[in-house]
Write a protein that holds these residues in place. Structure first.
Motif, PDB file in Angstrom:
ATOM      1  N   UNK A 304       0.802  -1.229   0.000  1.00  0.00           N
ATOM      2  CA  UNK A 304       0.000   0.000   0.000  1.00  0.00           C
ATOM      3  C   UNK A 304       0.830   1.272   0.000  1.00  0.00           C
ATOM      4  N   UNK A 305       2.114   1.157  -0.374  1.00  0.00           N
ATOM      5  CA  UNK A 305       2.950   2.340  -0.429  1.00  0.00           C
ATOM      6  C   UNK A 305       3.319   2.888   0.940  1.00  0.00           C
ATOM      7  N   UNK A 306       3.153   2.063   1.991  1.00  0.00           N
ATOM      8  CA  UNK A 306       3.517   2.512   3.333  1.00  0.00           C
ATOM      9  C   UNK A 306       2.606   3.604   3.861  1.00  0.00           C
ATOM     10  N   UNK A 307       1.302   3.404   3.754  1.00  0.00           N
ATOM     11  CA  UNK A 307       0.360   4.465   4.110  1.00  0.00           C
ATOM     12  C   UNK A 307       0.390   4.821   5.596  1.00  0.00           C
ATOM     13  N   UNK A 308       0.922   3.937   6.444  1.00  0.00           N
ATOM     14  CA  UNK A 308       1.034   4.248   7.866  1.00  0.00           C
ATOM     15  C   UNK A 308       2.433   4.715   8.251  1.00  0.00           C
ATOM     16  N   UNK A 309       3.328   4.827   7.283  1.00  0.00           N
ATOM     17  CA  UNK A 309       4.686   5.277   7.578  1.00  0.00           C
ATOM     18  C   UNK A 309       4.702   6.793   7.789  1.00  0.00           C
ATOM     19  N   UNK A 377      12.768  10.479   0.927  1.00  0.00           N
ATOM     20  CA  UNK A 377      11.450   9.960   1.297  1.00  0.00           C
ATOM     21  C   UNK A 377      10.668  11.112   1.927  1.00  0.00           C
ATOM     22  N   UNK A 378       9.663  11.601   1.226  1.00  0.00           N
ATOM     23  CA  UNK A 378       8.938  12.792   1.682  1.00  0.00           C
ATOM     24  C   UNK A 378       8.168  12.521   2.974  1.00  0.00           C
ATOM     25  N   UNK A 379       8.140  13.478   3.886  1.00  0.00           N
ATOM     26  CA  UNK A 379       7.390  13.297   5.138  1.00  0.00           C
ATOM     27  C   UNK A 379       5.885  13.346   4.893  1.00  0.00           C
ATOM     28  N   UNK A 380       5.136  12.686   5.764  1.00  0.00           N
ATOM     29  CA  UNK A 380       3.681  12.753   5.710  1.00  0.00           C
ATOM     30  C   UNK A 380       3.190  14.058   6.338  1.00  0.00           C
ATOM     31  N   UNK A 381       3.890  14.516   7.368  1.00  0.00           N
ATOM     32  CA  UNK A 381       3.549  15.786   8.002  1.00  0.00           C
ATOM     33  C   UNK A 381       4.821  16.414   8.557  1.00  0.00           C
ATOM     34  N   UNK A 412       5.192  17.936   2.512  1.00  0.00           N
ATOM     35  CA  UNK A 412       4.625  16.609   2.778  1.00  0.00           C
ATOM     36  C   UNK A 412       3.832  16.101   1.575  1.00  0.00           C
ATOM     37  N   UNK A 413       3.987  14.839   1.251  1.00  0.00           N
ATOM     38  CA  UNK A 413       3.063  14.197   0.314  1.00  0.00           C
ATOM     39  C   UNK A 413       3.140  12.699   0.467  1.00  0.00           C
ATOM     40  N   UNK A 414       2.163  12.020  -0.087  1.00  0.00           N
ATOM     41  CA  UNK A 414       2.026  10.572   0.057  1.00  0.00           C
ATOM     42  C   UNK A 414       2.383   9.855  -1.238  1.00  0.00           C
ATOM     43  N   UNK A 415       2.664   8.575  -1.079  1.00  0.00           N
ATOM     44  CA  UNK A 415       2.874   7.709  -2.229  1.00  0.00           C
ATOM     45  C   UNK A 415       1.592   7.693  -3.071  1.00  0.00           C
ATOM     46  N   UNK A 444      -0.465  19.644   9.599  1.00  0.00           N
ATOM     47  CA  UNK A 444      -1.488  18.823   8.925  1.00  0.00           C
ATOM     48  C   UNK A 444      -0.842  17.766   8.044  1.00  0.00           C
ATOM     49  N   UNK A 445      -1.499  16.597   7.959  1.00  0.00           N
ATOM     50  CA  UNK A 445      -0.981  15.501   7.151  1.00  0.00           C
ATOM     51  C   UNK A 445      -1.219  15.748   5.667  1.00  0.00           C
ATOM     52  N   UNK A 446      -0.348  15.191   4.847  1.00  0.00           N
ATOM     53  CA  UNK A 446      -0.493  15.309   3.396  1.00  0.00           C
ATOM     54  C   UNK A 446      -1.815  14.707   2.952  1.00  0.00           C
ATOM     55  N   UNK A 447      -2.452  15.288   1.939  1.00  0.00           N
ATOM     56  CA  UNK A 447      -3.734  14.749   1.457  1.00  0.00           C
ATOM     57  C   UNK A 447      -3.538  13.428   0.740  1.00  0.00           C
ATOM     58  N   UNK A 448      -4.607  12.648   0.693  1.00  0.00           N
ATOM     59  CA  UNK A 448      -4.560  11.368  -0.013  1.00  0.00           C
ATOM     60  C   UNK A 448      -4.857  11.530  -1.499  1.00  0.00           C
ATOM     61  N   UNK A 449      -5.274  12.723  -1.896  1.00  0.00           N
ATOM     62  CA  UNK A 449      -5.456  12.990  -3.320  1.00  0.00           C
ATOM     63  C   UNK A 449      -6.873  12.956  -3.815  1.00  0.00           C
TER      64      UNK A 449
END
Length: 484
Positions: A304-309, A377-381, A412-415, A444-449
């Motif tokens: 899942x691209x490490x969604x909890x990382x 590796x971009x941060x989530x927040x 911040x951004x997500x896979x 704030x956390x990066x959006x999921x898109x």
């Protein structure tokens, strides 16, 4: 196979002259046209070849082997089973020749069918024809693709009734997730249906073994155990769906196909783990230096691209082209190459240096590459303590965040939900969503898109800005309110 053929094509398919085709067409048993196109009758090639298989010796040889009918006096006999390139093959000796039925391995599902059949024919060198059981279904049953050894470039589609008649008994079928070579190879005609645990899309043993080495109530044990159960539950339900679907198909209802295995029943109770616990578990795992942790990281990225990382999406930066990148790289510290976090990078073992950002803990690797010397590796927040001051539009669509206290961070951004600027699209839309969040809360956390975005903010981001442009908080706030 349902290729349309006109009369001139029929001559080619049957290997006869055009006048001969017109003679054959007058026969009472010749197939009826499937339709008309441009004022001409057309047929389906499969119908022509099936007809040829029964039309006499002079035409029978043009038909694929599995379209021909077996000699009634010569009973077929199950010969043996073998594994070819990881795929299980059941072999029968029949009056038509030695035939192989291929069940692609779980890992090989998705490989082009004709290529897979050819590989088996080349590996075994003992089959006159081979047929592969595909993952797709129609109303008649799982789809089949066959190739004859004498005509390896021709692919055709027999049906389960063909196989049942040739083999002299119902043909076994295994759900994709139950195709374990050792179990399939134990099958014999007349065997009872077996019950088996399905295979999984990820190596769940990696996670369950890691969980066993931890205290039962630790974040790692709770997170990995719940994930393992989730994966097994999903595999079992998908397998049950496939069995139910095939059990209702015509091939099964007419007795030509038998379901050889079904999934084991188990406790499907869902075990919820709070987000904060899952994130704590992965923060700890990413800092570990053992191979188990690295294997878990790789498997989770593949799933899942490490969604909890706390970081996962990989981006490239070049300090020679981007002043902000140069400033940020200058603040990096030496990292430990054994940390599981570096498993995020496929080529980390080839890196010149393993680095880490001391503020966000994101891993960075440096390469001897003029175009992409650093991967991040971009941060989530962001762990920032002051509000957003500006964003900087860097080279190659890199985005930098500057806070009021002067700190610089990669955005911040997500896979799977990257950021970009200079046009209207997914990346700029993701950036618009992120900036709206950061203006309100810098942590704030990066959006999921898949969130709504402010179109005025997107219009600002979509402009053709020069590399290095800084958009201040005032710019962004005005755009957000539609005042630009």
């Amino acid at each position: 196979m349902d290729d349309r053929v006109f009369m001139a094509d029929v001559a080619r398919v049957l290997g006869v002259s055009r006048p001969r085709v017109w003679q054959l067409r007058k026969r009472d048993d010749f197939p009826e046209p499937a339709g008309r196109d441009g004022g001409r009758d057309y047929y389906y090639e499969t119908a022509i070849l099936r007809w040829a298989a029964q039309a006499g010796r002079d035409l029978q040889g043009r038909a694929p082997l599995l379209f021909q009918r077996p000699v009634e006096e010569q009973a077929s006999r199950f010969q043996n089973a073998l594994v070819s390139s990881g795929n299980t093959v059941l072999i029968w000796d029949t009056s038509l020749g030695r035939l192989g039925l291929i069940y692609p391995s779980y890992a090989a599902s998705g490989l082009p069918d004709q290529r897979l059949v050819r590989r088996v024919l080349e590996d075994t060198r003992q089959l006159d024809a081979a047929v592969v059981v595909r993952d797709g279904y129609d109303a008649f049953g799982p789809e089949l693709i066959a190739v004859d050894a004498q005509t390896p470039d021709r692919e055709y589609s027999p049906n389960w009734e063909d196989l049942a008649e040739i083999f002299g008994s119902p043909v076994p079928w295994w759900p994709t997730a139950l195709r374990k070579p050792k179990e399939v190879m134990r099958w014999r005609p007349g065997a009872k249906q077996v019950t088996s645990a399905p295979l999984n899309d990820v190596d769940v043993d990696v996670f369950s073994n890691a969980a066993l080495d931890e205290p039962a109530d630790s974040p790692i044990a709770r997170t990995l155990t719940a994930f393992t159960r989730e994966m097994r539950r999903g595999s079992r339900r998908l397998c049950e769906h496939d069995v139910a679907l095939v059990s209702e198909c015509l091939a099964c209802r007419n007795g030509h196909l038998q379901v050889a295995a079904r999934p084991i029943q188990a406790d499907d109770t869902e075990v919820g783990v709070p987000d904060v616990v899952r994130r704590a578990a992965w923060i700890e795992m990413l800092k570990r230096k053992d191979t188990t942790a690295r294997d878990c990281v790789r498997e989770m990225i593949a799933w899942n691209g490490g969604q909890d990382f706390p970081y996962a999406a990989i981006t490239s930066i070049n300090p020679q082209e981007d002043k902000s990148a140069a400033e940020w790289v200058a603040s990096l510290e030496q990292g430990d190459s054994e940390m599981a976090a570096y498993a995020l990078f496929d080529d980390a073992d080839q890196a010149l240096a393993h680095l880490v950002d001391p503020r966000t803990d994101v891993p960075v690797v440096q390469f001897d590459d003029e175009d992409e010397p650093y991967k991040v590796a971009a941060p989530i927040c962001l762990p920032a303590r002051s509000a957003l001051r500006e964003i900087i539009l860097g080279a190659n669509n890199s985005i930098w965040i500057r806070t009021e206290d002067g700190e610089l961070y990669p955005a911040p951004h997500r896979w799977g939900a990257g950021l970009s600027y200079g046009y209207s699209g997914g990346g700029p839309s993701n950036l618009a969503i992120l900036l709206e969040h950061l203006l309100d809360d810098i942590t704030a956390a990066a959006p999921v898109g898949n969130e709504e975005f402010n179109r005025n903010l997107l219009a600002l981001i979509a402009k053709d800005w020069p590399t290095g442009t800084a958009l201040t908080r005032a710019h962004l706030t005005s755009a957000l309110k539609g005042q630009l």
